[in-house]
Design an enzyme around this catalytic site. Structure first.
Site, PDB file in Angstrom:
ATOM      1  CB  SER A  16      -0.928  -0.004   1.215  1.00 42.07           C
ATOM      2  OG  SER A  16      -0.166  -0.021   2.408  1.00 42.07           O
ATOM      3  CB  ILE A  18       2.518   1.680  -4.211  1.00 43.99           C
ATOM      4  CG1 ILE A  18       3.761   1.248  -4.970  1.00 43.99           C
ATOM      5  CG2 ILE A  18       1.337   1.841  -5.162  1.00 43.99           C
ATOM      6  CD1 ILE A  18       3.644  -0.133  -5.563  1.00 43.99           C
ATOM      7  CB  CYS A 382      -9.475  25.884  11.111  1.00 40.11           C
ATOM      8  SG  CYS A 382     -11.082  25.151  11.532  1.00 40.11           S
ATOM      9  CG  LEU A 383      -7.636  24.642  17.128  1.00 42.89           C
ATOM     10  CD1 LEU A 383      -8.733  25.085  18.084  1.00 42.89           C
ATOM     11  CD2 LEU A 383      -7.238  23.198  17.421  1.00 42.89           C
ATOM     12  CD  GLN A 386     -11.904  27.858  16.657  1.00 43.70           C
ATOM     13  OE1 GLN A 386     -11.687  27.054  17.565  1.00 43.70           O
ATOM     14  NE2 GLN A 386     -12.756  27.611  15.674  1.00 43.70           N
ATOM     15  NE  ARG A 462     -18.796  19.034  15.355  1.00 43.92           N
ATOM     16  CZ  ARG A 462     -19.689  18.395  14.609  1.00 43.92           C
ATOM     17  NH1 ARG A 462     -20.837  18.986  14.325  1.00 43.92           N
ATOM     18  NH2 ARG A 462     -19.444  17.189  14.135  1.00 43.92           N
ATOM     19  CG  HIS A 507      -9.484  24.372   6.465  1.00 43.84           C
ATOM     20  ND1 HIS A 507      -8.439  23.819   7.181  1.00 43.84           N
ATOM     21  CD2 HIS A 507     -10.576  24.288   7.271  1.00 43.84           C
ATOM     22  CE1 HIS A 507      -8.881  23.418   8.367  1.00 43.84           C
ATOM     23  NE2 HIS A 507     -10.172  23.696   8.447  1.00 43.84           N
ATOM     24  CD  GLU A 509      -5.775  24.174   4.722  1.00 48.05           C
ATOM     25  OE1 GLU A 509      -6.144  23.392   5.615  1.00 48.05           O
ATOM     26  OE2 GLU A 509      -5.901  25.413   4.794  1.00 48.05           O
TER      27      GLU A 509
END
EC number: 6.3.4.2
Length: 533
Positions: A16, A18, A382-383, A386, A462, A507, A509
């Site tokens: 995985s 990969i 975001c956070l 805050q 939220r 966000h 980004e």
């Protein structure tokens, strides 16, 4: 008129992680350079309905689409490489498929039939894929199947895709299998047996790959390609080597040098004029490879042990650096630990990303205080925004200020849950999600960066700045530089008399592209560059 798309299915074998997502995105970039319209789908064979509640340590970043779906991070790769916005339904999960089938059974759609994996689940998978293809109107649809061939979770999807090829026609569907060719240093040679077994496993499902892309640490030679072609029953020119690259953005150039685009165009009979033109992309890659000058950004986060948790932020910083023709070095700083001021003093700038929960908050607040006291450019997302508001309040007489997420009894709940969120009990898909407009105040850092008054940005939260304290915070020097168009929700904050102090609730980004760096990241790195000088 019925829309007829061509499908390219990307599967993976041997191990995985990969690089199937980057491979699919790179194929899409090459096809875009022919002038073709391309869309992409990611299949995740887990039972979760979406990625929203998955642990970042296990799954990496949750990528939010314009329409508010919480999806796999590979959709971020697709958007960045294809330079297009994808719908949330482009992330198909086992949970979505099963829920849809069960809802249809409950409403009587199957008329009393015994509902089975074949045909009901496989038909639903094909229906979802075709629906996305039809809505997009794309000429080419990339379908990446998550996991590894042989995983029990992926079997219904492979069966559905086998059926899709029979129904759409072999000239309209091709399979690209990405495998790993290990190099044994003790023996001094590459080993093809894992690729042979992986291809054999795929063929046991009824799918014969049309192309095999061999991932390796170093380039493999033509004799090895001939061997793989012989044992795996593919044409020699369809065995492609994709050795490790110094940047993921080099991969389209690597695949193009292996004539991947030419082979695909012939194999599924794509109507194109001329050759692929990746000259613009090559210019972007050249900008991304600049060695100096260097700016250092410290990312103070709670999931820094796995960089994929912040993959869009990392890539957005790279895009901005390429735009400014500088190199960005990222220092990953755990917010769980006491933040070392000596470490912070070596940085040109600080970025505090989003997150959830109380763990790591003290470290983030320390970083904000350090940036304020030492005039270090700081960007809160975001956070992160805050935390900037909380620390600003504490430093300006509001002792004990906090978010109700961390301290429900705080005397100054400067951050509080949005009113409509207080009535919601379920966790999955219930936040303020997707693209919302933000009105930017003139004469601010934000307005200088964007150069416009109204922007659309993606959200996932939220909690918000509490309007009850908005006036008091402004009187102490906090600048509300961005709000919702109705002026009710605070979207961006700044302060005066600081080189660069900006927080945003959204966000940014998720909107950054290699060819279109996000203006906030460009402005942030420009300030970091000034400090470095």
């Amino acid at each position: 008129m019925v829309h007829l798309a061509k499908y390219i299915v990307v599967t993976g074998g041997v191990v995985s992680s990969i690089g199937k997502g980057i491979t699919a995105a790179s194929i899409g970039r090459i096809l875009r350079s022919y002038g073709l319209s391309v869309t992409a789908i990611k299949i995740d064979p887990y039972l979760n309905w979406d990625s929203g509640t998955l642990n970042p340590y296990q799954h990496g970043e949750v990528f939010v689409t314009d329409d508010g779906m919480e999806t796999d991070l590979d959709l971020g790769h697709y958007e960045r490489f294809l330079d297009s916005d994808l719908p949330g339904e482009a992330n198909i999960t086992t949970g979505k498929v099963y829920m849809s089938v069960i809802n249809k059974e409950r409403s009587g759609d199957y008329l009393g039939s015994c509902v089975q994996i074949i045909p009901h689940i496989t038909d639903e998978i094909k229906s979802m894929i075709r629906k996305i293809a039809d809505k997009s109107g794309a000429e080419v649809v990339l379908v990446e199947v998550g996991g590894t061939v042989g995983d029990i979770e992926g079997q219904p999807f492979l069966e559905a895709l086998r059926q899709l090829r029979n129904e759409e026609g072999h000239e309209n569907v091709m399979f690209v299998h990405v495998t790993y060719v290990p190099y044994l240093r003790a023996a001094g040679e590459f080993k093809t047996k894992p690729t042979q077994h992986s291809t054999k496993e795929l063929r046991s499902t009824g799918i014969n790959p049309d192309m095999i892309i061999c991932r390796s640490e170093m380039p493999i030679d033509s004799s090895l390609k001939r061997k793989i072609a012989h044992f795996c029953d593919v044409e020699e020119e369809a065995v492609v080597n994709a050795p490790d690259a110094s940047s993921i953005y080099e991969v389209p150039l690597v695949l193009d040098s292996e004539r991947v685009g030419d082979y695909i165009v012939r194999r599924i009979e794509l109507d194109v004029d001329g050759e692929a033109d990746l000259s613009e992309w090559a210019g972007i890659v050249e900008s991304l490879m600049i060695d100096e000058p260097v700016v250092t950004v410290g990312i103070v986060g709670k999931y820094v042990e796995l960089e994929d948790s912040y993959i869009s932020i990392r890539e957005a910083l790279k895009h901005a650096a390429a735009h400014l023709r500088v190199r960005v070095d990222i220092e990953w700083i755990s917010a769980d630990d006491a933040v070392n001021e000596e470490d912070l003093s070596r940085l040109d700038s600080i970025l505090i990303p989003g997150g959830f929960g109380e763990r790591g908050i003290a470290g983030k607040l320390e970083a904000v205080r350090f940036a304020l006291e030492n005039r270090v450019p700081i960007f809160g997302i975001c956070l992160g925004m805050q935390c900037m508001v909380i620390e600003f309040a504490r430093l300006n007489g509001m002792e004990g200020a906090n978010s109700t997420e961390f301290d429900p009894e705080t005397p100054y709940p400067v951050i509080d849950m949005m009113e409509e969120q207080k009535r919601i009990k379920n966790m999955g898909g219930t936040m303020r999600l997707g693209s919302y407009q933000c009105r930017i105040r003139e004469g601010t850092l934000a307005h200088e960066a964007y150069g416009t008054e109204l922007v659309g940005e993606r959200h996932r939260h939220r909690f918000e700045l509490n309007n009850e304290f908005r006036e008091e915070l402004e009187s102490k020097g906090l600048i509300i530089s961005g709000t919702s168009p109705d002026d009710f929700l605070v979207e961006m904050v700044e302060i005066k008399d600081h080189p660069w102090f900006l927080g945003c609730q959204f966000h940014p980004e998720f909107r950054s592209r290699p060819n279109r760096a996000h203006p906030l990241f460009v402005s942030f790195l420009r300030a970091a560059l000034e400090r470095s000088r």
